[in-house]
Design a protein around this motif. Structure first.
Motif, short mmCIF file in Angstrom:
data_model
loop_
_atom_site.label_atom_id
_atom_site.label_comp_id
_atom_site.label_asym_id
_atom_site.label_seq_id
_atom_site.Cartn_x
_atom_site.Cartn_y
_atom_site.Cartn_z
N ILE A 44 78.65 28.95 69.52
CA ILE A 44 79.64 29.29 69.96
C ILE A 44 79.62 30.66 71.02
O ILE A 44 80.12 30.85 71.98
CB ILE A 44 80.72 29.98 68.84
CG1 ILE A 44 80.99 28.69 68.10
CG2 ILE A 44 81.75 30.89 69.13
CD1 ILE A 44 81.56 29.30 66.77
N GLU A 45 78.55 31.50 70.75
CA GLU A 45 78.24 32.73 71.84
C GLU A 45 77.70 32.16 73.03
O GLU A 45 77.76 32.91 74.08
CB GLU A 45 77.31 33.62 70.84
CG GLU A 45 78.19 34.33 69.73
CD GLU A 45 77.34 35.48 69.27
OE1 GLU A 45 76.18 35.57 69.53
OE2 GLU A 45 78.01 36.23 68.42
N SER A 46 77.42 30.91 73.06
CA SER A 46 76.48 30.48 74.24
C SER A 46 77.32 29.42 75.19
O SER A 46 76.99 29.18 76.38
CB SER A 46 75.25 29.84 73.91
OG SER A 46 75.15 28.70 73.12
N ASP A 47 78.27 28.93 74.57
CA ASP A 47 79.02 27.77 75.01
C ASP A 47 80.51 28.35 76.02
O ASP A 47 81.22 28.91 75.11
CB ASP A 47 79.53 26.81 74.06
CG ASP A 47 79.97 25.50 74.52
OD1 ASP A 47 80.76 25.41 75.71
OD2 ASP A 47 79.70 24.48 74.36
N GLY A 86 84.64 30.97 76.04
CA GLY A 86 84.80 32.34 76.97
C GLY A 86 84.20 32.28 78.15
O GLY A 86 83.02 31.56 78.05
N ALA A 87 84.52 33.07 78.86
CA ALA A 87 83.95 33.13 80.07
C ALA A 87 82.50 33.84 80.25
O ALA A 87 81.58 33.53 80.97
CB ALA A 87 84.50 33.63 81.29
N THR A 88 82.61 34.81 79.45
CA THR A 88 81.27 35.78 79.29
C THR A 88 80.79 35.80 77.96
O THR A 88 81.50 35.49 77.01
CB THR A 88 81.58 37.17 79.69
OG1 THR A 88 82.42 37.89 78.68
CG2 THR A 88 82.36 37.30 81.16
N GLN A 110 64.22 28.36 71.25
CA GLN A 110 64.18 29.75 71.32
C GLN A 110 65.43 30.32 71.96
O GLN A 110 66.12 31.29 71.25
CB GLN A 110 63.23 30.18 72.61
CG GLN A 110 62.60 31.57 72.42
CD GLN A 110 61.52 31.84 73.18
OE1 GLN A 110 61.33 31.48 74.45
NE2 GLN A 110 60.37 32.13 72.54
N SER A 111 66.21 29.61 72.78
CA SER A 111 67.56 29.96 73.33
C SER A 111 68.74 29.89 72.09
O SER A 111 69.75 30.63 72.45
CB SER A 111 68.00 29.04 74.34
OG SER A 111 68.36 27.91 74.08
N MET A 112 68.53 29.27 70.70
CA MET A 112 69.29 29.30 69.98
C MET A 112 68.88 29.81 68.68
O MET A 112 69.28 29.46 67.41
CB MET A 112 69.79 27.75 69.77
CG MET A 112 70.37 27.13 70.96
SD MET A 112 71.63 27.80 71.60
CE MET A 112 72.93 27.03 70.38
N GLY A 113 68.13 30.88 68.78
CA GLY A 113 67.61 31.76 67.78
C GLY A 113 66.45 31.08 67.04
O GLY A 113 66.33 31.50 65.99
#
Length: 820
Positions: A314-317, A321-323, A405-408
């Motif tokens: 959710i925090e990366s897609d 949200g735009a940011t 790595q990018s997903m924890g």
């Protein structure tokens, strides 16, 4: 006359007192002639007060509260809550009447009869405070609602000064804050009903222990809902809002009960309850039944790492949200309901299988991911560690070994032979069959120039390799045998006949990339593309279990690849669905190619490197599998699938380069470790019991065919169909269908076995694609010798060479190795 310093202090206060009068008049709460004496003393101050009042904002603005998001399993049972503030916003009718009565009784008993501000309270407080008496408050419940919303707005904007100003109590600043609250309260009562204000107040109020709102408080302290609160419970919560820290029932039960009884006494005085009800409530014990909501994924138990993965999604897609800040705020403040793909039955079984295979609390690690073929839905994600930021203990970490790595997750682990199916798929895509023969020596040492990438020969040194799990002893074997027995040298022979760029494209079309970005030595750019080198086929790239599981799920789905997905549905706080990440299912492999891959991998399960794995727990289900073992058994893998469930299991060390051979695992010293040794049983003990628990039918795979595939020889040439004995037209059709040109010789040859006119011989049994094959027709059997004329014999006088009579017999040809 007052001292100058006193006059200097009192003048701003008098201005504010005048403004209070203006607010009161505007709010319709002061009758004619009822003014504060100090204000009435000077008309100029009253005028200034009116000006101050008129300059204040009247609109409270965004009253949206920070609300916890709830993460659910696929069956809608709760997994965890993620929040900045633990709050669940509810409606008026979801609050028990005794809770509404209790809070009104203790905080503002005339709430439903006065306006936004209470003149009696204002006059009493202002006169006392301005005259130097004890500080008194006069806030209505509406004003308290305004104050709490202002605090929430400041906190959400990260403005600590504004948050402090919203609760300023002393001096001129305190009066200014009160004045602002009053005007905003007037605006609020013009747009909201009393019931709505009361609901908003109970939703915004703080109840200690990071609990906000009456619903979260009811859950936290009594394991119930706000709708089902009893009178003693409601009175206790109502008493807390005045001073949540002092009346925290967990820490100060006696103080909280004393305060609760004050609320009950006030309810009795106001006639909200009768004497008997009051007495019974006062006699009741505090009655706590705490259900502490641990922050975020710490509360998710065996699903903690999956929960953390959902948070990262959710925090990366950008769909959320735009940011990054927008996405984080939506998740932690937006009150989302997130339904995930995780099946709690499969998750618990998988976690047990992982823990049984590699007990928690030791240096060796294990991780497993399972995906549903055809949908990409993640069914389970487990590892043998405890999820916690307290990483100073063995086996405690927030690192998710199943993801990149990018997903924890981590920088990944070498994949070993579980990469070979991608080379196999590329082999089949190139038009070559499982029955093609390849060289399978015991070891190899090839120059880089023997390999090509993107049409160009590689430059560099030499690549030395040998066999780890399977056979290969200097002969040849079919690709089918090489796959079943995981013969490294045979796959290197296949790679030399392919293009490494094509192998890379196959793997990446199936979702396999590097777990952590690396820098391209030519462009300097960072990317997740696989390293292209001769060792690729043997699995030297760093990958992670979830992507391997997703790739194998595509084989199970006849080449239909779906990105592994963790989320089924997301609803906002109003129940409106939001866009969720798509599995983006695509047919990336020809159906027959995928089926042939499965056919070869099934041999690995029945008679190859996995033949001793999990037969009992799988109870006769069809399985396609591939083991993986890296150099010195530093990482071992098992990736496999049934028609309904695909998964990958990794076992190794998460840090450093260490061999598993001879390691102490589960209290026992192990010998040499392969993919079938530890990961294989973990996979079987997860899948077999899971499918049994779900009453899943025993589905079967569909075998591939040789349609459009060529069977090649060791040197890469295509086997030419045997057309001897066919008619010329039939032979020509068969050869052309196999990709050859055909030439018919003008002459004929005698044949005792082929009738005249049919094909008696062909020029080659193997040839390069597109080569010309010459066929020669039979002229029939040679004529029989005349019975009156003896057959010629060779004498010492006859011309020619005398043949020896003691010619030795020819040696037998060597047999191809079996690869066992």
């Amino acid at each position: 006359m007052a001292p100058r310093s006193t006059q200097h202090t009192r003048r701003p206060v008098f201005r504010l007192l005048a403004a209070f009068a203006a607010v009161s008049a505007a709010g319709g709460v002061l009758s004619a002639g009822l003014v504060v004496p100090a204000v009435a003393a000077t008309g100029s101050l009253t005028s200034e007060g009116v000006d101050i009042f008129n300059e204040l904002p009247a609109d409270l603005g965004d009253k949206t509260l920070s609300e916890a998001s709830t993460i659910l399993y696929a069956d809608n049972t709760p997994m965890a809550k993620v929040y900045d503030q633990n709050r669940s916003v509810i409606s008026f009718d979801q609050i028990a009447p005794v809770m509404r009565d209790a809070i009104v009784s203790i905080e503002d008993d005339r709430f439903y009869s006065h306006g936004a501000v209470d003149v009696k309270g204002i006059v009493r407080a202002l006169v006392s405070n301005a005259g130097g008496g004890s500080t008194q408050g006069a806030s209505t419940l509406t004003q308290q609602f305004v104050k709490n919303v202002l605090v929430q707005q400041a906190v959400q904007q990260g403005d600590s000064q504004a948050a402090a100003a919203a609760v300023e109590a002393d001096g001129v600043d305190g009066y200014a804050r009160k004045l602002r609250e009053m005007k905003l309260a007037i605006g609020v009562e013009k747009e909201m009903s009393k019931d709505d204000i009361l609901t908003g107040y109970l939703n915004v109020s703080y109840f200690q222990n990071n609990v906000y709102g009456v619903e979260a408080a009811a859950q936290y302290y009594f394991s119930t809902s706000a709708a089902n609160l009893t009178l003693p419970q409601a009175a206790l919560l109502a008493g807390m809002v005045q001073n949540p820290a002092a009346y925290n029932p967990v820490k100060y039960p006696d103080a909280s009960v004393k305060r609760r009884n004050i609320v009950l006494n006030r309810m009795l005085e106001l006639g909200k309850i009768d004497q008997a009800t009051h007495d019974a409530a006062v006699a009741a014990p505090v009655g706590l039944n705490p259900n502490p909501s641990r922050q975020g994924c710490l509360a998710a138990g065996t699903a903690a790492y999956f929960c953390d993965y959902v948070v990262h999604v959710i925090e990366s897609d950008p769909a959320f949200g735009a940011t990054p800040e927008d996405r984080r705020n939506l998740l932690r403040r937006g009150g989302l309901t997130i339904k995930t793909t995780l099946n709690p039955v499969i998750q618990n079984i998988t976690q047990k299988a992982v823990n049984d295979g590699v007990n928690p609390g030791q240096d060796v690690r294990s991780a497993a991911s399972f995906v549903q073929p055809g949908t990409g839905q993640i069914l389970a994600m487990a590892q043998d560690t405890t999820y916690s930021p307290d990483e100073d203990q063995i086996g405690v970490t927030t690192l998710n070994y199943n993801v990149g790595q990018s997903m924890g997750g981590t920088a990944g682990f070498q994949q070993g032979s579980t990469f070979k199916p991608f080379t196999l798929a590329t082999w089949l895509k190139s038009g070559k069959s499982l029955d093609s023969s390849v060289s399978a020596p015991s070891s190899g040492n090839d120059p880089f120039s023997a390999f090509k990438a993107c049409g160009q020969k590689l430059r560099g040194g030499r690549y030395q390799y040998s066999n780890s799990e399977g056979g290969g002893n200097g002969g040849a074997m079919t690709v089918r045998q090489a796959t079943a027995n995981s013969v490294n040298t045979a796959f290197m022979s296949m790679e030399k006949q392919l293009d490494i760029c094509d192998i890379t494209a196959t793997a990446q079309s199936l979702g396999v990339y590097k777990a952590a970005p690396t820098k391209n030595f030519l462009t300097g750019e960072k990317n997740l593309d696989l390293d292209q080198n001769p060792s690729m086929t043997l699995g030297t790239n760093l990958v992670y279990p979830l992507e391997v599981a997703g790739a194998y799920a595509a084989f199970a789905a006849d080449g239909n690849f779906c990105k592994p997905t963790a989320i089924i549905e997301v609803l906002d706080t109003n129940g409106k669905p939001l866009q969720v990440p798509s599995a983006d299912c695509k047919q990336v492999l020809d159906v027959n190619v995928a089926r042939n891959v499965t056919e070869a991998l099934r041999l690995g399960w029945t008679s190859g490197t996995a033949k001793g794995v999990g037969k009992g727990v799988m109870d006769g289900r069809q399985v396609a599998s591939k083991t993986g073992t890296t150099n010195d058994s530093q990482n071992v893998w098992f990736a496999a699938y049934t028609p309904q469930m695909a998964g990958a299991v990794w076992v190794g060390h998460h840090q450093g380069v260490k061999s598993l051979n001879g390691a102490r695992i589960n209290g026992k010293r192990v010998g040499r470790v392969f993919g079938a040794t530890i990961p294989g049983p973990i996979w079987a003990n997860a899948v077999g019991p899971s499918l049994e628990a779900l009453n899943a039918p025993k589905e079967t795979f569909t075998d591939g065919t040789n349609d459009g595939l060529k069977t090649t020889t060791v040197d890469g040439k295509i086997r030419v169909p045997n057309v001897v004995g066919r008619s010329v037209s039939s032979a020509t059709s068969a050869l052309q269908a196999a990709g050859f040109q055909v030439s018919v010789a003008s002459g004929r040859v005698q044949s005792t076995s082929v009738a005249a006119g049919l094909v008696a011989s062909q020029s080659a049994r193997s040839a390069a694609a597109g080569a010309t094959i010459t066929i020669t027709r039979s002229s029939g059997a040679p004529p029989a010798p005349s019975p009156t004329q003896p057959a010629p014999t060779q004498t010492s006088e006859a011309p020619g060479i005398q043949l020896p009579t003691d010619l030795p017999s020819l040696p037998s040809l060597p047999q191809a190795p079996t690869g066992q």
